[in-house]
Design an enzyme around this catalytic site. Structure first.
Site, PDB file in Angstrom:
ATOM      1  N   CYS A  43       0.748  -1.297  -0.083  1.00 35.39           N
ATOM      2  CA  CYS A  43       0.039   0.038  -0.182  1.00 35.39           C
ATOM      3  C   CYS A  43       0.877   1.454  -0.054  1.00 35.39           C
ATOM      4  O   CYS A  43       0.647   2.165  -0.887  1.00 35.39           O
ATOM      5  CB  CYS A  43      -0.810   0.172   1.216  1.00 35.39           C
ATOM      6  SG  CYS A  43      -1.993   1.402   1.240  1.00 35.39           S
ATOM      7  N   CYS A  48      -1.434   1.711  -3.333  1.00 32.31           N
ATOM      8  CA  CYS A  48      -2.568   2.715  -2.849  1.00 32.31           C
ATOM      9  C   CYS A  48      -1.807   4.236  -2.943  1.00 32.31           C
ATOM     10  O   CYS A  48      -2.505   4.949  -3.476  1.00 32.31           O
ATOM     11  CB  CYS A  48      -3.072   2.444  -1.519  1.00 32.31           C
ATOM     12  SG  CYS A  48      -3.446   0.764  -1.022  1.00 32.31           S
ATOM     13  N   LYS A  51      -0.151   5.383  -6.221  1.00 35.43           N
ATOM     14  CA  LYS A  51      -1.109   5.320  -7.150  1.00 35.43           C
ATOM     15  C   LYS A  51      -1.992   6.643  -6.965  1.00 35.43           C
ATOM     16  O   LYS A  51      -2.043   7.317  -7.708  1.00 35.43           O
ATOM     17  CB  LYS A  51      -1.836   4.179  -7.266  1.00 35.43           C
ATOM     18  CG  LYS A  51      -2.884   4.134  -8.107  1.00 35.43           C
ATOM     19  CD  LYS A  51      -4.160   2.929  -7.758  1.00 35.43           C
ATOM     20  CE  LYS A  51      -4.699   3.463  -6.208  1.00 35.43           C
ATOM     21  NZ  LYS A  51      -5.561   2.169  -5.879  1.00 35.43           N
ATOM     22  N   TYR A 177      -9.795  -3.007 -11.456  1.00 34.71           N
ATOM     23  CA  TYR A 177      -9.612  -1.817 -10.729  1.00 34.71           C
ATOM     24  C   TYR A 177      -7.849  -1.291 -11.003  1.00 34.71           C
ATOM     25  O   TYR A 177      -8.059  -0.042 -11.333  1.00 34.71           O
ATOM     26  CB  TYR A 177     -10.017  -1.917  -9.055  1.00 34.71           C
ATOM     27  CG  TYR A 177      -8.993  -2.449  -8.354  1.00 34.71           C
ATOM     28  CD1 TYR A 177      -7.842  -1.674  -7.605  1.00 34.71           C
ATOM     29  CD2 TYR A 177      -8.739  -3.832  -8.128  1.00 34.71           C
ATOM     30  CE1 TYR A 177      -7.071  -2.135  -6.925  1.00 34.71           C
ATOM     31  CE2 TYR A 177      -7.782  -4.464  -7.426  1.00 34.71           C
ATOM     32  CZ  TYR A 177      -6.696  -3.686  -6.880  1.00 34.71           C
ATOM     33  OH  TYR A 177      -5.895  -4.264  -5.950  1.00 34.71           O
ATOM     34  N   GLU A 181      -7.682   2.302 -13.178  1.00 29.42           N
ATOM     35  CA  GLU A 181      -7.031   3.463 -12.539  1.00 29.42           C
ATOM     36  C   GLU A 181      -5.776   3.891 -13.572  1.00 29.42           C
ATOM     37  O   GLU A 181      -5.590   5.214 -13.704  1.00 29.42           O
ATOM     38  CB  GLU A 181      -6.785   2.961 -10.959  1.00 29.42           C
ATOM     39  CG  GLU A 181      -7.747   2.679 -10.225  1.00 29.42           C
ATOM     40  CD  GLU A 181      -7.272   2.321  -8.878  1.00 29.42           C
ATOM     41  OE1 GLU A 181      -8.073   2.247  -7.900  1.00 29.42           O
ATOM     42  OE2 GLU A 181      -6.370   1.607  -8.771  1.00 29.42           O
ATOM     43  N   HIS A 436     -27.594  20.841   0.398  1.00 26.20           N
ATOM     44  CA  HIS A 436     -27.858  21.636  -0.937  1.00 26.20           C
ATOM     45  C   HIS A 436     -26.821  22.832  -1.318  1.00 26.20           C
ATOM     46  O   HIS A 436     -26.666  23.655  -0.344  1.00 26.20           O
ATOM     47  CB  HIS A 436     -29.140  21.926  -1.401  1.00 26.20           C
ATOM     48  CG  HIS A 436     -29.835  22.339  -2.594  1.00 26.20           C
ATOM     49  ND1 HIS A 436     -29.602  21.515  -3.716  1.00 26.20           N
ATOM     50  CD2 HIS A 436     -29.904  23.751  -3.148  1.00 26.20           C
ATOM     51  CE1 HIS A 436     -30.087  22.000  -4.735  1.00 26.20           C
ATOM     52  NE2 HIS A 436     -30.135  23.494  -4.480  1.00 26.20           N
ATOM     53  N   GLU A 441     -26.557  14.722  -1.712  1.00 26.36           N
ATOM     54  CA  GLU A 441     -27.933  14.803  -1.239  1.00 26.36           C
ATOM     55  C   GLU A 441     -28.852  13.932  -2.406  1.00 26.36           C
ATOM     56  O   GLU A 441     -29.816  13.785  -1.926  1.00 26.36           O
ATOM     57  CB  GLU A 441     -28.445  16.464  -1.495  1.00 26.36           C
ATOM     58  CG  GLU A 441     -28.412  16.947  -2.896  1.00 26.36           C
ATOM     59  CD  GLU A 441     -28.865  18.254  -3.138  1.00 26.36           C
ATOM     60  OE1 GLU A 441     -29.993  18.471  -2.281  1.00 26.36           O
ATOM     61  OE2 GLU A 441     -28.433  18.984  -3.564  1.00 26.36           O
TER      62      GLU A 441
END
Length: 476
Positions: A43, A48, A51, A177, A181, A436, A441
């Site tokens: 990682c 992670c 990247k 993934y 990526e 908002h 939302e």
């Protein structure tokens, strides 16, 4: 600990191994950890973190372009790849130092070198043997490369992070993934990207609406996605160009080819099977709910177990093991409803069951989907859409899954993961006041259910692979 050098000896100083070791050390146990490379693991050093830094860098391309819609003039932005690599390396060095200090502060002994399990209570590192009451295997995973002629010319994801120069033309083989990526990174940084995938769209195993929406957005950003394409061989020309030949007889010339065809548990040469530890057909350590292997004194956490290969999961598994063994607080890691993200462009966030999984497990479900143009792009003019989806158990109204493609999806889904863990219902979502104007939302204002698959022309029958029509064209 009578007769042993340590209470716990850990193989692998990645996220899971470090989390477990320092927590055990802080609990009063005598702990050692071995690592053949730098402290930090996949990682921090090869996954992670580097990247995500490249994802940030790549996204500035779109930010510069979008700024014009808001009145900004940006003249001639240019990327200095070598500088980017240098500052990335500096940050990784900083994180490695932090990990090392955390171990020292917890009283954990760091042993440099590759560890090998000799027996139920013995580990050998660099020719020296250490005994321990318990052994923890946390050696992670490694990239998998298939048997293809010329595969030695291909890059893994780990090598792609360290490229000295940015290639102009890149082939990405695999649509998981990691593939999406890196395709997004290279495309945003200016490379011509061709993605070759086995199936008919990306992210196999994710919700079908996510797959369709992301495929559409990636193509808008210039990624040439070629479905049902298999590489037969790779040749390297004298000028360094790589030529890929597909099984259909087509050729593709690129400057680099990245294979993102999955990862496998890193158990080779660790002596596990010889010590009696059971491995599955993929080479993963077979463990029970408490992360204990078939040998009572040997445990394993993280990607090496091939359960749910995410860094926070490895950390949670390690902490649960330590709570149980060294803090008199039995904890079992819950692998249900773990949120995850794909840092594609735009990103993906998801937690809970896909629509198909929900239907297979619970039968009838209600599905709420919204696709819309983010407010930001009303002025930028960019043709990008966000997609949000909620899967609900019919009858109880309990939410079974949240899914999103779009800006800030991972940040939004993290909060919804808490709600899902607490058993949130659609009625409770409807009763929640949204903030908002935000994209988030939308999750609390969805009102119209999508027709059942049998009643809708936009979906194929359950059990087939992909939604026929991307979501959103007839909705918001």
């Amino acid at each position: 600990m009578a007769g042993y050098d340590f209470d716990l000896f850990t193989l692998g100083a990645g996220s899971g191994g470090v989390a477990a070791s320092r927590r055990a050390g802080a609990s009063g146990a005598k702990v050692a950890i071995c690592e053949e490379g730098r402290v930090g693991g996949t990682c921090v050093l090869r996954g992670c973190v580097p990247k995500k830094l490249l994802v940030y860098a790549a996204h500035y391309r779109y930010d510069f372009e979008d700024a014009a819609g808001y009145g900004w003039t940006v003249n001639g932005p240019a990327l200095d790849w070598k500088k980017l690599q240098a500052v990335k390396a500096k940050e990784l060095d900083r994180l490695t130092g932090i990990y090392g200090r955390l171990l020292r502060d917890a009283g954990v002994t760091l042993v440099e070198g590759r560890g090998r399990v000799v027996d139920a209570h013995t580990v050998e590192v660099a020719g020296k043997r250490y005994t321990a009451e318990r052994i923890l295997v946390a050696t992670g995973g490694r990239p998998y490369l298939p048997e293809v002629t010329g595969i030695e010319h291909a890059l893994t994801s780990e090598q792609a992070l360290e490229l000295p120069t940015l290639p102009r033309r890149v082939a990405v083989v695999g649509g998981g993934y990691i593939g999406v990526e890196f395709a997004g990174i290279f495309a945003a940084l200016g490379a011509k990207v061709t993605m070759l995938i086995r199936g008919d769209t990306v992210l196999r195993g994710f919700d079908n609406d996510i797959r369709a929406a992301l495929t559409q957005e990636m193509r808008k950003k210039g990624v040439d996605i070629r479905p049902e394409t298999f590489v037969q061989d790779i040749e390297k020309r004298e000028d360094g160009t790589l030529s890929l030949l597909t099984r259909m007889g087509e050729t593709l010339e690129v400057d680099a080819v990245l294979y993102s065809t999955g990862r496998v548990p890193n158990t080779q040469g660790l002596g596990l099977e010889e010590a009696g530890v059971k491995l599955n057909e993929r080479g993963a350590v077979v463990v029970d709910a408490q992360s204990r292997s078939s040998v009572e004194s040997i445990y394993a956490v993280g990607d090496v177990t091939d359960r749910l290969n995410l860094t926070p999961v490895a950390i949670a598994e390690g902490r649960a093991m330590v709570e149980t063994l060294y803090r008199n607080n039995p904890v079992t890691m819950d692998h249900e409803n773990v949120p995850s993200a794909v840092f594609s462009q735009p990103p993906v966030g998801t937690v809970g069951l896909t629509e198909r999984e929900a239907m297979e497990r619970y039968g009838k479900v209600d599905v709420y989907v919204s696709s819309f143009r983010p407010m930001k792009h009303t002025l930028t003019g960019r043709d990008e859409r966000s997609m949000m989806k909620v899967v609900v158990e019919r009858g109880t109204e309990r939410v079974l899954g949240f899914h999103m493609v779009g800006a800030d999806a991972p940040e939004i889904i993290q909060g919804l993961a808490v709600a899902l863990k607490c058993g949130v219902t659609k009625k409770q979502l409807d009763a929640t006041v949204g903030i908002h104007p935000t994209a988030a939302e939308e999750f609390v204002t969805l009102r119209d259910k999508r027709p059942d698959p049998s009643e809708s022309a936009t979906m194929l029958e359950l059990g087939r692979e992909v939604v026929a029509t991307p979501p959103g064209d007839t909705r918001k």
